[in-house]
Design an enzyme around this catalytic site. Structure first.
Site, PDB file in Angstrom:
ATOM      1  CG  ASN A  75      -2.102   0.885   1.081  1.00  0.00           C
ATOM      2  OD1 ASN A  75      -1.966   2.063   0.786  1.00  0.00           O
ATOM      3  ND2 ASN A  75      -3.276   0.339   1.286  1.00  0.00           N
TER       4      ASN A  75
ATOM      5  CD  GLN B 144     -13.213   1.383   1.562  1.00  0.00           C
ATOM      6  OE1 GLN B 144     -12.462   0.608   1.000  1.00  0.00           O
ATOM      7  NE2 GLN B 144     -12.817   2.184   2.523  1.00  0.00           N
TER       8      GLN B 144
ATOM      9  N   GLY C 281     -17.442   4.686  -0.575  1.00  0.00           N
ATOM     10  CA  GLY C 281     -16.124   5.250  -0.336  1.00  0.00           C
ATOM     11  C   GLY C 281     -15.044   4.776  -1.290  1.00  0.00           C
ATOM     12  CD  GLN C 282     -14.787   0.706  -5.960  1.00  0.00           C
ATOM     13  OE1 GLN C 282     -15.997   0.768  -6.168  1.00  0.00           O
ATOM     14  NE2 GLN C 282     -14.023  -0.227  -6.481  1.00  0.00           N
ATOM     15  CB  SER C 283     -11.266   6.894  -4.256  1.00  0.00           C
ATOM     16  OG  SER C 283     -10.112   6.158  -3.918  1.00  0.00           O
ATOM     17  CB  VAL C 284      -9.143   3.081  -7.255  1.00  0.00           C
ATOM     18  CG1 VAL C 284      -8.571   2.433  -8.504  1.00  0.00           C
ATOM     19  CG2 VAL C 284      -8.157   4.086  -6.681  1.00  0.00           C
TER      20      VAL C 284
ATOM     21  CG  HIS D 221      -9.237  -2.468 -10.523  1.00  0.00           C
ATOM     22  ND1 HIS D 221      -8.103  -2.481 -11.307  1.00  0.00           N
ATOM     23  CD2 HIS D 221      -9.547  -3.767 -10.309  1.00  0.00           C
ATOM     24  CE1 HIS D 221      -7.743  -3.726 -11.566  1.00  0.00           C
ATOM     25  NE2 HIS D 221      -8.615  -4.523 -10.957  1.00  0.00           N
TER      26      HIS D 221
ATOM     27  CG  HIS E 211      -9.178  -1.814  -4.055  1.00  0.00           C
ATOM     28  ND1 HIS E 211      -9.962  -1.017  -4.858  1.00  0.00           N
ATOM     29  CD2 HIS E 211      -8.880  -1.077  -2.959  1.00  0.00           C
ATOM     30  CE1 HIS E 211     -10.133   0.160  -4.283  1.00  0.00           C
ATOM     31  NE2 HIS E 211      -9.491   0.146  -3.120  1.00  0.00           N
TER      32      HIS E 211
ATOM     33  CG  HIS F 291      -8.151  -1.516   1.904  1.00  0.00           C
ATOM     34  ND1 HIS F 291      -7.156  -0.578   1.756  1.00  0.00           N
ATOM     35  CD2 HIS F 291      -9.188  -1.093   1.129  1.00  0.00           C
ATOM     36  CE1 HIS F 291      -7.569   0.369   0.934  1.00  0.00           C
ATOM     37  NE2 HIS F 291      -8.797   0.075   0.533  1.00  0.00           N
TER      38      HIS F 291
END
Length: 175
Positions: A27, A83, A89-92, A94, A96, A98
């Site tokens: 990360n 997310q 709250g997902q900003s990308v 794609h 994924h 965490h």
């Protein structure tokens, strides 16, 4: 070796684990030591966009990577979070997950649920931080907002951690 893309960002040098349909990267701004991401090879925005084979591979990868990073970082537990969509709250765009190795002594041990707002803050700036990371890979540190408590790591620092973690994995084309 095929380059790995996290959305539109190449993250091949940050990868430490590859399976047939997913991979794991270190990360940029870890919340706790060992905070990593598990990502499907195919770029899809939502969990429901994955086919059954991709989803199964992701879950096996999360299980395997989680077990290893928990051991490597001497953790007692894991926080696993996704997310799924912009409103979450997902900003990308794609999918994924965490994975955060957790210890009874980590900064969130006494206030466990406070890790989620911290994760949301990190996720919210992930796209701009990735853009900065990849557009300024020649600089010693990546650009971020001045008021951030956690500065993003350099590409070199991430590559060193990825190289270290690679030693705990073998390439698994069946997962």
């Amino acid at each position: 070796m095929t380059p790995l893309l996290f959305s539109t960002f190449e993250v091949t040098s940050q990868a430490f684990y590859r399976a047939s349909l997913s991979y794991a990267i270190v990360n940029l701004k870890p919340i706790v030591p060992g905070h990593v991401l598990v990502i499907p090879n195919r770029r899809v925005p939502r969990l429901t966009d994955l086919d059954d084979d991709e989803l199964a591979c992701m879950m096996r990868s999360i299980k395997h990577v989680g077990r290893v990073i928990q051991s490597v970082y001497g953790a007692d537990a894991l926080t696993i979070a996704c997310q799924d969509g912009k409103a979450a709250g997902q900003s990308v765009p794609h999918v994924h997950f965490h994975l955060l190795p957790r210890k009874s002594t980590d900064p969130f041990a006494e206030r466990n649920d406070e890790i989620y707002p911290e994760l949301e803050k990190t996720e919210g700036k992930l796209a701009s931080n990735l853009q900065n990371a990849h557009s300024s890979s020649q600089s010693s540190h990546l650009k971020v907002d001045a008021d951030e408590d956690r500065a993003p790591r350099t590409l070199k620092e991430m590559e060193e951690e990825a190289d270290h973690l690679k030693g705990f994995f073998t390439e698994d084309k069946s997962s």
